[in-house]
Design a protein around this motif. Sequence first.
Motif, mmCIF file in Angstrom:
data_model
loop_
_atom_site.group_PDB
_atom_site.id
_atom_site.type_symbol
_atom_site.label_atom_id
_atom_site.label_comp_id
_atom_site.label_asym_id
_atom_site.label_seq_id
_atom_site.Cartn_x
_atom_site.Cartn_y
_atom_site.Cartn_z
ATOM 1 N N ILE A 1 -43.153 7.451 -11.050
ATOM 2 C CA ILE A 1 -42.683 8.901 -11.396
ATOM 3 C C ILE A 1 -41.070 8.467 -11.233
ATOM 4 O O ILE A 1 -40.590 7.777 -10.572
ATOM 5 C CB ILE A 1 -43.302 9.947 -10.603
ATOM 6 N N THR A 2 -40.249 9.616 -11.568
ATOM 7 C CA THR A 2 -38.996 9.562 -11.350
ATOM 8 C C THR A 2 -38.785 9.617 -9.776
ATOM 9 O O THR A 2 -39.047 10.373 -8.998
ATOM 10 C CB THR A 2 -38.082 10.743 -11.957
ATOM 11 N N PRO B 1 -18.768 0.736 -15.776
ATOM 12 C CA PRO B 1 -19.785 1.660 -15.225
ATOM 13 C C PRO B 1 -21.265 1.280 -15.698
ATOM 14 O O PRO B 1 -21.383 0.744 -16.792
ATOM 15 C CB PRO B 1 -19.445 3.014 -15.277
ATOM 16 N N VAL B 2 -22.062 1.037 -14.690
ATOM 17 C CA VAL B 2 -23.646 0.716 -14.977
ATOM 18 C C VAL B 2 -24.510 2.008 -14.999
ATOM 19 O O VAL B 2 -24.518 2.969 -14.141
ATOM 20 C CB VAL B 2 -24.128 -0.139 -13.918
ATOM 21 N N GLN B 3 -25.235 2.113 -16.038
ATOM 22 C CA GLN B 3 -26.200 3.482 -16.235
ATOM 23 C C GLN B 3 -27.296 3.001 -15.136
ATOM 24 O O GLN B 3 -27.638 1.835 -15.169
ATOM 25 C CB GLN B 3 -26.473 3.638 -17.692
ATOM 26 N N TYR B 4 -27.945 4.208 -14.862
ATOM 27 C CA TYR B 4 -28.988 3.992 -13.743
ATOM 28 C C TYR B 4 -29.903 4.971 -13.897
ATOM 29 O O TYR B 4 -29.966 5.990 -13.990
ATOM 30 C CB TYR B 4 -28.189 3.961 -12.273
ATOM 31 N N GLY B 5 -31.298 4.386 -13.683
ATOM 32 C CA GLY B 5 -32.373 5.204 -13.635
ATOM 33 C C GLY B 5 -33.418 4.704 -12.575
ATOM 34 O O GLY B 5 -33.447 3.649 -12.014
ATOM 35 N N ALA B 6 -33.662 5.806 -11.701
ATOM 36 C CA ALA B 6 -34.493 5.348 -10.285
ATOM 37 C C ALA B 6 -35.891 5.997 -10.457
ATOM 38 O O ALA B 6 -36.191 7.029 -10.848
ATOM 39 C CB ALA B 6 -33.795 5.884 -9.253
ATOM 40 N N TYR B 7 -36.758 5.115 -9.989
ATOM 41 C CA TYR B 7 -38.257 5.549 -10.155
ATOM 42 C C TYR B 7 -39.297 4.898 -9.019
ATOM 43 O O TYR B 7 -38.694 3.964 -8.379
ATOM 44 C CB TYR B 7 -38.833 4.824 -11.543
ATOM 45 N N MET C 1 -37.267 11.075 -6.527
ATOM 46 C CA MET C 1 -36.531 12.587 -6.128
ATOM 47 C C MET C 1 -35.366 12.266 -5.202
ATOM 48 O O MET C 1 -34.996 13.391 -4.869
ATOM 49 C CB MET C 1 -37.636 13.534 -6.019
ATOM 50 N N GLY C 2 -35.194 11.379 -4.709
ATOM 51 C CA GLY C 2 -34.293 11.057 -3.666
ATOM 52 C C GLY C 2 -33.008 11.091 -4.114
ATOM 53 O O GLY C 2 -32.676 11.357 -5.265
ATOM 54 N N SER C 3 -31.899 10.567 -3.225
ATOM 55 C CA SER C 3 -30.474 10.630 -3.430
ATOM 56 C C SER C 3 -29.969 9.251 -4.066
ATOM 57 O O SER C 3 -29.041 9.532 -4.539
ATOM 58 C CB SER C 3 -29.811 10.767 -2.171
ATOM 59 N N ASP C 4 -30.794 8.400 -4.612
ATOM 60 C CA ASP C 4 -30.328 7.127 -5.173
ATOM 61 C C ASP C 4 -29.670 7.541 -6.543
ATOM 62 O O ASP C 4 -28.475 6.779 -6.619
ATOM 63 C CB ASP C 4 -31.374 6.174 -5.268
ATOM 64 N N GLY C 5 -30.056 8.249 -7.380
ATOM 65 C CA GLY C 5 -29.509 8.408 -8.579
ATOM 66 C C GLY C 5 -28.121 9.027 -8.324
ATOM 67 O O GLY C 5 -27.252 8.454 -8.979
ATOM 68 N N SER C 6 -28.081 10.003 -7.720
ATOM 69 C CA SER C 6 -26.723 10.662 -7.492
ATOM 70 C C SER C 6 -25.687 9.723 -6.679
ATOM 71 O O SER C 6 -24.623 9.779 -6.822
ATOM 72 C CB SER C 6 -26.737 11.916 -6.875
ATOM 73 N N SER D 1 -34.448 0.987 -11.342
ATOM 74 C CA SER D 1 -35.105 0.628 -10.137
ATOM 75 C C SER D 1 -36.424 1.099 -9.962
ATOM 76 O O SER D 1 -36.435 2.208 -10.447
ATOM 77 C CB SER D 1 -34.198 0.661 -8.956
ATOM 78 N N PHE D 2 -37.462 0.302 -9.267
ATOM 79 C CA PHE D 2 -38.823 0.579 -9.136
ATOM 80 C C PHE D 2 -38.963 0.598 -7.729
ATOM 81 O O PHE D 2 -39.200 -0.455 -7.165
ATOM 82 C CB PHE D 2 -39.691 -0.086 -10.092
ATOM 83 N N LEU D 3 -39.289 1.753 -7.068
ATOM 84 C CA LEU D 3 -39.570 1.379 -5.706
ATOM 85 C C LEU D 3 -41.028 1.285 -5.400
ATOM 86 O O LEU D 3 -41.799 2.103 -5.981
ATOM 87 C CB LEU D 3 -39.049 2.833 -4.933
#
Length: 366
Positions: free
Chosen positions: A183-184, A208-214, A186-191, A116-118
């Motif tokens: 950038i990565t 399960p779905v793997q996830y990366g938040a940016y 830094m919020g709580s989304d990943g956890s 995801s890209f915010l």
Amino acid sequence: GKAAPGDEVGVLLCDVGDAGSLATMARQTRLVLNCVGPYRFFGEPVVEACVENGASCIDISGEPQFLEGMYLKYNEKAAEKGVYVVGSCGFDSIPADMGVLYTRDKLKGTLTAVESFLSVKSGPEGIGIHDGTWKSAVYGLSDEENLRKLRKQIGYAPVPVVGAKLKKRGFLFYSPEFKEYCITFMGSDGSVVKRTQRYLHTEMQETPVQYGAYVTVGGLGSVIKLMFVGMLFLLLVKFNFGRKLLTKYPEFFSGGRFTKEGPTQKQMDGTSFTMTFFGEGYSEGQDPQNGKPNVKICTEVKGPEPGYIATPIAMVQAALSLLEDGASLPKQGGVYSPGAAFSKTKLIDRLNKRGVEFSVISKPEV
């Protein structure tokens, strides 16, 4: 034009330092919306009072240590009492957590990985954020060692990797899709997303779905400014005197973004967010354990200013889902992430009607 409670709405005064007042409050309701913060200092007494007195509780915390600490301490008791404690029901982390589930449900096949890209856009007045969020970040980053210990204590089952492993990006990289540096996040989304995926896998036997938040940060000038502020922040946060400086002068150390007053109405009116999800997976009938992903999808969650407009929308709609979609909640009470609690409810439909909109951008063919 400010909303005011009607005659039928009473006001109860209670204090997080007064357990009796919290117990009295919790005994009079089915659900408490817990808006105290930073939650690491003020959140637990409210959770304890709710669990002990049979009220469900939701919050808008973006603090993994608080969220996971509440799971460790109150999950079993909440299950016994039949109440639901659902954390991070604001901008942290409903768009991310429910966005991954929405992407999964819209893919014809098996979704195995999402990034995801915010992007946050502001008007001429810029962005304003209250310093309560700044304090949460200061104390959260300074206490990462205790978060690691807490996770060890919980003893999480590892989440299996299904399909091709999602490549981890560097902390800073250029995105050709957005034509901006990212950038990565830094919020709580990943956890939070990881907790949801672990729950859905272990309790519901879902893939399960793997996830990366940016998060997008703009051009080179923005990157240089961000690196300077970030390095100073990370240096100061390690020391007690540094944390005192950061919390005393949030406006100075954040380049004017975090203030003790919070955003003005004009700043809120001019700000919006878009979270874009790039998902990949395997078409129907294809074994996710064999070969490369052969299907992709792009979805989006859009909404108004994240902290003070989108967050209350998300929290109130989560509350309504908890109160009105009871048959679709997990069978027993406990401490849950939003996706774990609301994956079968009408929460996304409710959000769509209130201005936090989920949509499919594209479904590339196999």
